[in-house]
Design a protein around this motif. Structure first.
Motif, PDB file in Angstrom:
ATOM      1  N   PHE A   4      -8.008  -1.420  -7.365  1.00 60.57           N
ATOM      2  CA  PHE A   4      -6.648  -0.835  -7.193  1.00 60.57           C
ATOM      3  C   PHE A   4      -6.309  -0.284  -8.509  1.00 60.57           C
ATOM      4  O   PHE A   4      -6.487  -0.642  -9.544  1.00 60.57           O
ATOM      5  CB  PHE A   4      -5.734  -2.251  -7.272  1.00 60.57           C
ATOM      6  CG  PHE A   4      -5.854  -3.062  -5.886  1.00 60.57           C
ATOM      7  CD1 PHE A   4      -5.609  -2.392  -4.730  1.00 60.57           C
ATOM      8  CD2 PHE A   4      -6.417  -4.285  -6.213  1.00 60.57           C
ATOM      9  CE1 PHE A   4      -5.952  -3.455  -3.572  1.00 60.57           C
ATOM     10  CE2 PHE A   4      -6.323  -5.132  -5.149  1.00 60.57           C
ATOM     11  CZ  PHE A   4      -6.206  -4.655  -3.853  1.00 60.57           C
ATOM     12  N   ASN A  12       3.818   0.787  -7.902  1.00 62.65           N
ATOM     13  CA  ASN A  12       4.262   1.521  -6.923  1.00 62.65           C
ATOM     14  C   ASN A  12       3.558   0.815  -5.590  1.00 62.65           C
ATOM     15  O   ASN A  12       2.423   0.577  -5.417  1.00 62.65           O
ATOM     16  CB  ASN A  12       3.625   3.010  -6.609  1.00 62.65           C
ATOM     17  CG  ASN A  12       4.239   3.386  -5.510  1.00 62.65           C
ATOM     18  OD1 ASN A  12       4.712   2.884  -4.509  1.00 62.65           O
ATOM     19  ND2 ASN A  12       4.202   4.819  -5.503  1.00 62.65           N
ATOM     20  N   VAL A  13       4.512  -0.100  -4.920  1.00 63.46           N
ATOM     21  CA  VAL A  13       4.056  -1.116  -4.028  1.00 63.46           C
ATOM     22  C   VAL A  13       3.251  -0.248  -2.803  1.00 63.46           C
ATOM     23  O   VAL A  13       2.494  -0.612  -2.244  1.00 63.46           O
ATOM     24  CB  VAL A  13       5.216  -1.964  -3.358  1.00 63.46           C
ATOM     25  CG1 VAL A  13       4.815  -2.650  -2.027  1.00 63.46           C
ATOM     26  CG2 VAL A  13       5.585  -2.827  -4.568  1.00 63.46           C
ATOM     27  N   GLU A  14       3.745   0.810  -2.451  1.00 61.14           N
ATOM     28  CA  GLU A  14       3.223   1.532  -1.193  1.00 61.14           C
ATOM     29  C   GLU A  14       1.848   2.040  -1.622  1.00 61.14           C
ATOM     30  O   GLU A  14       0.876   1.885  -0.833  1.00 61.14           O
ATOM     31  CB  GLU A  14       4.029   2.872  -0.951  1.00 61.14           C
ATOM     32  CG  GLU A  14       4.218   3.500   0.429  1.00 61.14           C
ATOM     33  CD  GLU A  14       5.192   4.249   0.506  1.00 61.14           C
ATOM     34  OE1 GLU A  14       5.493   4.857  -0.264  1.00 61.14           O
ATOM     35  OE2 GLU A  14       5.086   4.766   1.528  1.00 61.14           O
ATOM     36  N   ILE A  16      -0.093   0.429  -3.839  1.00 62.44           N
ATOM     37  CA  ILE A  16      -1.056  -0.887  -3.814  1.00 62.44           C
ATOM     38  C   ILE A  16      -1.152  -1.223  -2.349  1.00 62.44           C
ATOM     39  O   ILE A  16      -2.440  -1.494  -1.983  1.00 62.44           O
ATOM     40  CB  ILE A  16      -0.411  -1.935  -4.635  1.00 62.44           C
ATOM     41  CG1 ILE A  16       0.068  -1.799  -5.964  1.00 62.44           C
ATOM     42  CG2 ILE A  16      -0.973  -3.323  -4.283  1.00 62.44           C
ATOM     43  CD1 ILE A  16       0.735  -2.930  -6.633  1.00 62.44           C
ATOM     44  N   MET A  17      -0.185  -1.061  -1.335  1.00 60.48           N
ATOM     45  CA  MET A  17      -0.556  -1.431  -0.037  1.00 60.48           C
ATOM     46  C   MET A  17      -1.593  -0.509   0.469  1.00 60.48           C
ATOM     47  O   MET A  17      -2.555  -0.862   1.397  1.00 60.48           O
ATOM     48  CB  MET A  17       0.772  -1.452   0.861  1.00 60.48           C
ATOM     49  CG  MET A  17       1.536  -2.417   0.327  1.00 60.48           C
ATOM     50  SD  MET A  17       0.946  -4.314   0.654  1.00 60.48           S
ATOM     51  CE  MET A  17       0.365  -4.258   2.158  1.00 60.48           C
ATOM     52  N   ILE A  20      -4.979  -1.729  -0.723  1.00 52.10           N
ATOM     53  CA  ILE A  20      -5.189  -3.283  -0.030  1.00 52.10           C
ATOM     54  C   ILE A  20      -5.730  -2.696   1.443  1.00 52.10           C
ATOM     55  O   ILE A  20      -6.726  -3.136   1.851  1.00 52.10           O
ATOM     56  CB  ILE A  20      -4.027  -3.982   0.098  1.00 52.10           C
ATOM     57  CG1 ILE A  20      -3.956  -4.570  -1.362  1.00 52.10           C
ATOM     58  CG2 ILE A  20      -4.235  -5.115   1.005  1.00 52.10           C
ATOM     59  CD1 ILE A  20      -2.802  -5.379  -1.594  1.00 52.10           C
ATOM     60  N   ARG A  21      -5.293  -1.876   1.982  1.00 51.15           N
ATOM     61  CA  ARG A  21      -5.489  -1.555   3.348  1.00 51.15           C
ATOM     62  C   ARG A  21      -6.977  -0.988   3.433  1.00 51.15           C
ATOM     63  O   ARG A  21      -7.826  -1.060   4.234  1.00 51.15           O
ATOM     64  CB  ARG A  21      -4.446  -0.677   3.971  1.00 51.15           C
ATOM     65  CG  ARG A  21      -3.283  -1.272   4.403  1.00 51.15           C
ATOM     66  CD  ARG A  21      -2.489  -0.570   5.354  1.00 51.15           C
ATOM     67  NE  ARG A  21      -1.263  -1.261   5.840  1.00 51.15           N
ATOM     68  CZ  ARG A  21      -0.042  -0.957   5.080  1.00 51.15           C
ATOM     69  NH1 ARG A  21       0.180   0.250   4.448  1.00 51.15           N
ATOM     70  NH2 ARG A  21       1.123  -1.493   5.366  1.00 51.15           N
TER      71      ARG A  21
ATOM     72  N   LEU B 328       9.656  -2.117  -0.875  1.00 51.68           N
ATOM     73  CA  LEU B 328       9.353  -0.785  -1.395  1.00 51.68           C
ATOM     74  C   LEU B 328      10.363  -0.265  -2.588  1.00 51.68           C
ATOM     75  O   LEU B 328      10.076   0.581  -3.511  1.00 51.68           O
ATOM     76  CB  LEU B 328       9.280   0.156   0.038  1.00 51.68           C
ATOM     77  CG  LEU B 328       7.990   0.043   0.802  1.00 51.68           C
ATOM     78  CD1 LEU B 328       8.198   0.971   2.033  1.00 51.68           C
ATOM     79  CD2 LEU B 328       6.760   0.482   0.175  1.00 51.68           C
ATOM     80  N   ASN B 331       9.928  -2.313  -5.619  1.00 56.67           N
ATOM     81  CA  ASN B 331       8.709  -2.424  -6.225  1.00 56.67           C
ATOM     82  C   ASN B 331       8.577  -3.965  -6.644  1.00 56.67           C
ATOM     83  O   ASN B 331       7.694  -4.259  -7.622  1.00 56.67           O
ATOM     84  CB  ASN B 331       8.294  -1.493  -7.289  1.00 56.67           C
ATOM     85  CG  ASN B 331       7.793  -0.130  -6.574  1.00 56.67           C
ATOM     86  OD1 ASN B 331       7.293   0.046  -5.704  1.00 56.67           O
ATOM     87  ND2 ASN B 331       8.192   0.919  -7.103  1.00 56.67           N
ATOM     88  N   GLY B 333       7.416  -6.594  -4.734  1.00 52.92           N
ATOM     89  CA  GLY B 333       6.953  -7.343  -3.669  1.00 52.92           C
ATOM     90  C   GLY B 333       5.975  -6.790  -2.685  1.00 52.92           C
ATOM     91  O   GLY B 333       5.899  -5.491  -2.493  1.00 52.92           O
ATOM     92  N   LEU B 334       4.924  -7.335  -1.922  1.00 48.96           N
ATOM     93  CA  LEU B 334       4.068  -6.836  -1.213  1.00 48.96           C
ATOM     94  C   LEU B 334       4.377  -7.247   0.191  1.00 48.96           C
ATOM     95  O   LEU B 334       5.173  -8.197   0.407  1.00 48.96           O
ATOM     96  CB  LEU B 334       2.371  -7.157  -1.616  1.00 48.96           C
ATOM     97  CG  LEU B 334       2.081  -6.928  -3.195  1.00 48.96           C
ATOM     98  CD1 LEU B 334       0.560  -7.255  -3.173  1.00 48.96           C
ATOM     99  CD2 LEU B 334       2.272  -5.415  -3.391  1.00 48.96           C
ATOM    100  N   TYR B 335       3.774  -6.762   1.085  1.00 46.58           N
ATOM    101  CA  TYR B 335       4.238  -7.071   2.608  1.00 46.58           C
ATOM    102  C   TYR B 335       2.773  -6.977   3.379  1.00 46.58           C
ATOM    103  O   TYR B 335       1.964  -6.315   3.009  1.00 46.58           O
ATOM    104  CB  TYR B 335       5.133  -6.078   3.250  1.00 46.58           C
ATOM    105  CG  TYR B 335       5.104  -4.679   2.976  1.00 46.58           C
ATOM    106  CD1 TYR B 335       5.579  -3.832   1.887  1.00 46.58           C
ATOM    107  CD2 TYR B 335       4.156  -3.870   4.048  1.00 46.58           C
ATOM    108  CE1 TYR B 335       5.248  -2.781   1.926  1.00 46.58           C
ATOM    109  CE2 TYR B 335       3.896  -2.759   3.907  1.00 46.58           C
ATOM    110  CZ  TYR B 335       4.329  -1.938   2.754  1.00 46.58           C
ATOM    111  OH  TYR B 335       4.046  -0.665   2.524  1.00 46.58           O
ATOM    112  N   ALA B 431      10.806   5.591  -3.353  1.00 52.61           N
ATOM    113  CA  ALA B 431       9.456   4.591  -3.561  1.00 52.61           C
ATOM    114  C   ALA B 431       8.768   4.725  -4.383  1.00 52.61           C
ATOM    115  O   ALA B 431       8.136   3.792  -5.137  1.00 52.61           O
ATOM    116  CB  ALA B 431       8.466   5.110  -2.427  1.00 52.61           C
ATOM    117  N   SER B 442      -6.540  -0.684 -13.423  1.00 57.25           N
ATOM    118  CA  SER B 442      -7.306  -1.205 -12.078  1.00 57.25           C
ATOM    119  C   SER B 442      -7.128  -2.761 -12.200  1.00 57.25           C
ATOM    120  O   SER B 442      -7.455  -3.331 -13.249  1.00 57.25           O
ATOM    121  CB  SER B 442      -8.514  -0.687 -11.859  1.00 57.25           C
ATOM    122  OG  SER B 442      -9.511  -1.203 -12.494  1.00 57.25           O
ATOM    123  N   LEU B 443      -7.050  -3.256 -10.963  1.00 55.42           N
ATOM    124  CA  LEU B 443      -7.011  -4.783 -10.923  1.00 55.42           C
ATOM    125  C   LEU B 443      -8.355  -5.178 -11.456  1.00 55.42           C
ATOM    126  O   LEU B 443      -8.339  -6.165 -12.254  1.00 55.42           O
ATOM    127  CB  LEU B 443      -6.841  -5.058  -9.454  1.00 55.42           C
ATOM    128  CG  LEU B 443      -5.427  -5.119  -9.028  1.00 55.42           C
ATOM    129  CD1 LEU B 443      -5.463  -5.622  -7.498  1.00 55.42           C
ATOM    130  CD2 LEU B 443      -4.574  -5.533  -9.889  1.00 55.42           C
TER     131      LEU B 443
END
Lengths: 341, 449
Positions: A4, A12-14, A16-17, A20-21, B328, B331, B333-335, B431, B442-443
């Motif tokens: 990631f 930016n959650v988008e 990250i998503m 992840i995808r 979004l 920023n 939470g994840l879904y 966003a 990076s994680l």
């Protein structure tokens, strides 16, 4: 596995998503949805599972073979001792009961009554069994359905994994070839001191004087005198020695020249290798060795026997050099495989 | 200025989303203006039984005027009429009959509003889909402000509602997604509207350790707060979480808070604590590592906002446009939209503490910027000021005649709903959200470090 890439403060959650995808896609191969898998199971089963010869219409066949879902309607009645003589009219019932002893004079109705009573009970039991059987049919249907879906999913996964293994194999092969190619061209940089030492030496001096191991050419062995070995240097040296024994240079293999050179030619190569190491000719790989013939004659004598002896007697170990020349002088540069063998 | 807050149920013990929303708004606006709540005597949203006395009473310093419900809801009639209007071609009369069947049918309440509309400057109607909002807004359209609390369910596809959205003076939306949906269904862009939502009185110093000791909860845990119901996506949550326990080495426990309408899976790492008071609820959320919100239909999700207010990250169901949009925009939470996504997102939040921390901080900032009470109150008061300076021009569109009302030419509401645009209402700028300027990490890199 992908990482990631996230900026910690500007998360930016988008993004990250998305990562992840992509990670899920990497893990699972093609990312089929449940719906797509079901469609595949229903329609393209034959194609997907062809090697196993699973019937694509398996579910349909099973469904057809199932008994209809209509309520179980088996004719039955309760049969008691008085059933034969029953009537909805009281007077008829009375007369029959009255005449029963006379009837029994002609035949015995009791076995008949008992048999019919048993039959009625058997009918009831059979109906119960049939109901239970139908219930289990539903379970079987569900089980087979799930199995078919899971088999499809597994087949897809196996296919993906196969493709992935193929891809990894080709990448590995490519990387191996690339590593071999790089090894054949890599030149280890000598220190500035060595370059200074080498620079004033005239070409004719180098050609005329035997490149005997001396204090300048080959300093005393020991940890202090040993130059810092680069990663893989030792293993390359070992490989070179092995190559000397086997006689087929890696570069020859790479370039398709698989025929091994004659013995004297091989020793000539060895001598040239050592010459280059001592004289710094390896630094000028692109230049032709102009004094080859004269130089080889001068340099072969002191080095070749030693190298030959070393290659025969010295075990391949990581214990370090055993002689001054083997210790690797500061001027010794790592020759490529084509020159060393 | 005098305000009427009109809502289907009202009381301290009533915790339904829209009702709680109405109570919070009434209590906070009462600090700035004269507020009267107009509601029914019902407390049960299934039967609308008259549990409370009609008349005027005081609840938390707010005057509440209650009216009796004329008849209780008949579930069979309501189900039959729902089937007709949601799934079949039907008429306007069918929809009006459905509205009556849904309840709470209180003509006394509507008559009161019609008679005393002039006494109020504005009437705030909560929940567009109930009898009181439809008929009350028609009776007071020049003063009516609607807080739709609309979810993406079939009721929004009924033909009686678009004229309502166009007839009111203003609409206070809960989220951009709700606004986009209502724009699409009613084309009411000309009606003044603002995305407001609702705040929450989150304690400043919740006692996380007290909660852990009280309920004997050790280790990291994810919390779900709300009714434990299939409609809230809890079945899916149970399946996914059990899969997470099976397939990963995750250490999280799932703690469930709320009344359960479902059997809870018997697993040592799924704990159901039942319904908790506000203090315990906030303590639980403060102690949790994250909040999971599996609901498919939300118009706002106050619990999500409360988690953010406490600086906790949220894992939401991405199939709910509102929750996804909130994640979004904030920023915070994840879904997830599938099982693999649930596993990966949950694992990402669990394993990368800096990610969880950053999400939580973003969420807290989002809550402060958008849902803190001063912000909410300011938006309402600005809207009142704006409307006071304007002359009402919109009128209620009259219903067609008898034949028009009984002509069965309206499509099934489900069909209408299916044609509505989906997805979160997030612009690229929204966003992107935060200012840029720091370097990437990076994680995996962070984990190794």
């Amino acid at each position: 596995m992908s990482e990631f890439n996230i900026r910690s403060e500007t998360l930016n959650v988008e993004q990250i998503m998305e990562q992840i995808r992509s990670r899920i896609r990497e893990k699972r191969g093609v990312d089929y949805t449940e719906q797509q898998i079901r469609e595949l199971a229903a329609v393209k089963l034959e194609k997907v599972l062809d090697p196993r010869s699973v019937r694509s219409d398996l579910l349909e066949q099973f469904r057809k073979a199932q008994p209809p879902d209509a309520a179980l309607d088996v004719p039955n009645f309760s049969f008691e001792s008085s059933t034969l003589f029953d009537s909805h009219r009281a007077i008829v019932r009375f007369v029959r009961r009255l005449l029963l002893p006379i009837l029994k004079l002609f035949f015995n109705p009791n076995p008949l009554i008992q048999a019919l009573h048993i039959q009625a009970r058997l009918n009831t039991i059979q109906a119960e069994h049939e109901t239970a059987h139908r219930a289990s049919h539903h379970l079987f249907y569900e089980l087979i359905h799930n199995l078919v879906v899971e088999t499809t999913r597994l087949a897809i996964e196996v296919k993906n994994l196969k493709m992935r293994v193929e891809s990894l194999s080709s990448r590995l092969e490519f990387n191996e070839r690339r590593a071999r190619g790089l090894e054949s061209v890599v030149v280890y940089k000598t220190s500035a001191v060595d370059l200074r030492e080498r620079a004033p030496a005239p070409a004719d001096e180098r050609a005329g004087a035997p490149a005997a191991p001396g204090p300048q050419a080959a300093p005393a062995p020991g940890p202090q005198a040993q130059p810092a070995e680069g990663p893989g240097q030792r293993s390359r040296r070992r490989r070179r020695r092995r190559g000397r024994r086997t006689g087929t240079p890696a570069s020859a293999v790479m370039t398709g020249q698989t025929s091994s050179p004659p013995q004297d030619e091989a020793s000539d190569h060895v001598a040239r290798d050592d010459f280059e190491n001592v004289s710094g000719a390896a630094l000028h790989r692109n230049q032709p060795l102009s004094g080859d013939d004269s130089v080889t004659g001068a340099t072969r004598t002191p080095h070749a026997p030693h190298d030959a002896a070393r290659s025969d007697a010295e075990p391949i170990s990581e214990a370090g050099p055993t002689s001054a020349s083997d210790a690797g002088s500061p001027t010794r540069s790592e020759p490529d495989d084509s020159n060393s063998q | 200025m005098k305000l009427a807050v009109v809502v289907q149920r009202y009381g301290q013990a009533i915790n339904g989303g829209a009702e709680l929303h109405a109570r919070y708004i009434a209590e906070h606006l009462a600090r700035h203006t004269d507020v009267e709540v107009v509601t029914t005597c019902a407390t049960d949203y299934v039967t609308w039984r008259n549990d409370l006395e009609a008349g005027v009473e005081d609840v938390n310093g707010v005057r509440v005027r209650r009216f009796r419900v004329k008849h209780e809801r008949d579930p069979r009639v309501f189900a039959r009429r729902s089937d007709r209007v949601f799934e079949q071609r039907h008429s306007l009369a069918d929809e009006l009959a459905w509205l009556d069947a849904e309840g709470p049918r209180s003509p006394a309440l509507v008559n009161h509003l019609a008679r005393h509309a002039i006494d109020y400057d504005f009437c705030l109607f909560f929940s567009y889909r109930y009898y009181h909002a439809y008929h009350g807004a028609h009776a007071t359209s020049s003063r009516a402000i609607l807080v739709p609390t609309a979810e993406r369910d079939a009721a929004i596809g009924l033909s009686i509602f678009p004229p309502l959205f166009r007839a009111v003076r203003a609409v206070m939306y809960n989220s951009p997604e709700e606004r986009a949906m209502i724009y699409a269904i009613a084309a009411n862009q000309s009606v003044p509207g603002v995305v407001v939502g609702v705040g929450s009185d989150v304690p400043t110093n919740p006692q996380a350790n007290r909660f852990r000791q009280l309920y004997d909860i050790r280790g990291p845990f994810a919390v779900y707060v709300g009714r434990i119901d299939g409609n809230k996506g809890c079945n899916e949550l149970f399946d996914f979480f059990q899969g997470y326990l099976r397939e990963t080495a995750g250490r999280l426990t799932l703690v469930l808070i709320g009344h359960s309408l479902l059997p809870i899976p018997d697993h040592p790492r799924i704990r159901h604590l039942g319904f908790l008071g506000d203090a315990d609820k906030f303590d639980a959320m403060a102690a949790a590592d994250l909040l999971i919100m599996p609901s498919y239909y939300e118009s706002l999700s106050m619990v999500t906002l409360e988690a953010w207010a406490l600086g906790k990250p949220v894992l939401a169901n991405g199939k709910c446009d509102v929750l996804r949009g909130q994640c979004l925009r904030s920023n915070g939470g994840l879904y997830y939209e599938s099982y693999p996504e649930f596993i990966e997102t949950l694992r990402a939040i669990e394993q990368h503490r800096w990610l969880a921390g950053t999400l939580g901080r973003n969420g807290r900032q989002f809550f402060r910027d958008q849902y803190d009470w001063p912000v909410i109150e300011r938006k309402y008061l600005e809207m009142f000021t704006r409307l006071s300076s304007e002359t009402p021009t919109r009128t209620v569109e009259p219903l067609p005649g008898w034949f028009g009302r009984h002509r069965r030419d309206l499509p099934a509401a489900e069909q209408v709903l299916g044609r509505l645009p989906t997805g979160p209402a997030v612009s690229r700028n929204d966003a992107a959200g935060q200012p840029s300027g720091s370097s990437g990490h990076s994680l995996q890199g962070r984990r190794r470090a």
